[in-house]
Design an enzyme around this catalytic site. Sequence first.
Site, mmCIF file in Angstrom:
data_model
loop_
_atom_site.group_PDB
_atom_site.id
_atom_site.type_symbol
_atom_site.label_atom_id
_atom_site.label_comp_id
_atom_site.label_asym_id
_atom_site.label_seq_id
_atom_site.Cartn_x
_atom_site.Cartn_y
_atom_site.Cartn_z
ATOM 1 N N CYS A 7 0.873 -1.178 0.000
ATOM 2 C CA CYS A 7 0.000 0.000 0.000
ATOM 3 C C CYS A 7 0.906 1.223 0.000
ATOM 4 C CB CYS A 7 -0.936 -0.013 1.202
ATOM 5 S SG CYS A 7 -0.078 0.025 2.804
ATOM 6 N N THR A 8 0.365 2.381 0.302
ATOM 7 C CA THR A 8 1.137 3.625 0.210
ATOM 8 C C THR A 8 2.281 3.665 1.218
ATOM 9 O OG1 THR A 8 -0.867 4.783 -0.500
ATOM 10 C CG2 THR A 8 0.989 6.143 0.231
#
Length: 246
Positions: free
Chosen positions: A186-187
């Site tokens: 994810c980020t």
Amino acid sequence: MQHGPILNISCYLFVSLADTAALRDRLHARAEALGLKGTVLLAEEGINLFLAGPAADVNTWVAELRSDPRFAALTPKESWSEHQPFQRLKVKVKGEIIRMNRPTVRPDQAPRAPALPAATLVRWLDQGHDDDGREVVMLDTRNGFEVDHGAFDNAIDWRLHKFSDFPDALAAHRDELAGKTVVSYCTGGIRCEKAAMVLEDHGLIAWQLDGGILKYFEETGGKHYHGGCFVFDERESLAPDLTPVA
């Protein structure tokens, strides 16, 4: 390399907190006094934050936070911008610092799922398999619109509308992942950390990308990744050199 006068930080930590209301008031007061803007989320399971301001002020706030032993392990990811990317300061208490709606998934109360360093992931992707010869699949745990800004090459994208959709999507696709080494990402790491726990609960061979895409950009320059990384501020998307996408 610094690009602009404003330091942007993002980080999270799963740690049990029993005094979230008092923490909210204290952290808000200090951030406001230092002129910082962004969002700090607190819950019984930990802290998640995105803040920006002049470097000296950001670093002062982080140092004070880390003086609390519970937050000593915080390792903010840094990027720079010409202008303040946030319009206001928000410090909130939530039920979860990243919402999954699965009360039994509590990373602050369980062993952490295995974390894969960026350098190891590059090596695995270069060679086409992990160190045991298994196929490596990249599983994007972000929302579909974020994936549209950029993703790992050939990553699995379930077009999630929100992170709380992940457990049901996994249940529907679990058999497609069996026998493979699954790297969730994810980020910044918070979603893939929770996701990796759920993957393990389903009996899968699971890793989380340590530090998420932003740490991967910082350490590798973005090899095996195409496009930018969506961020939830006015910069919108960051390139592999951590500058805003033009």
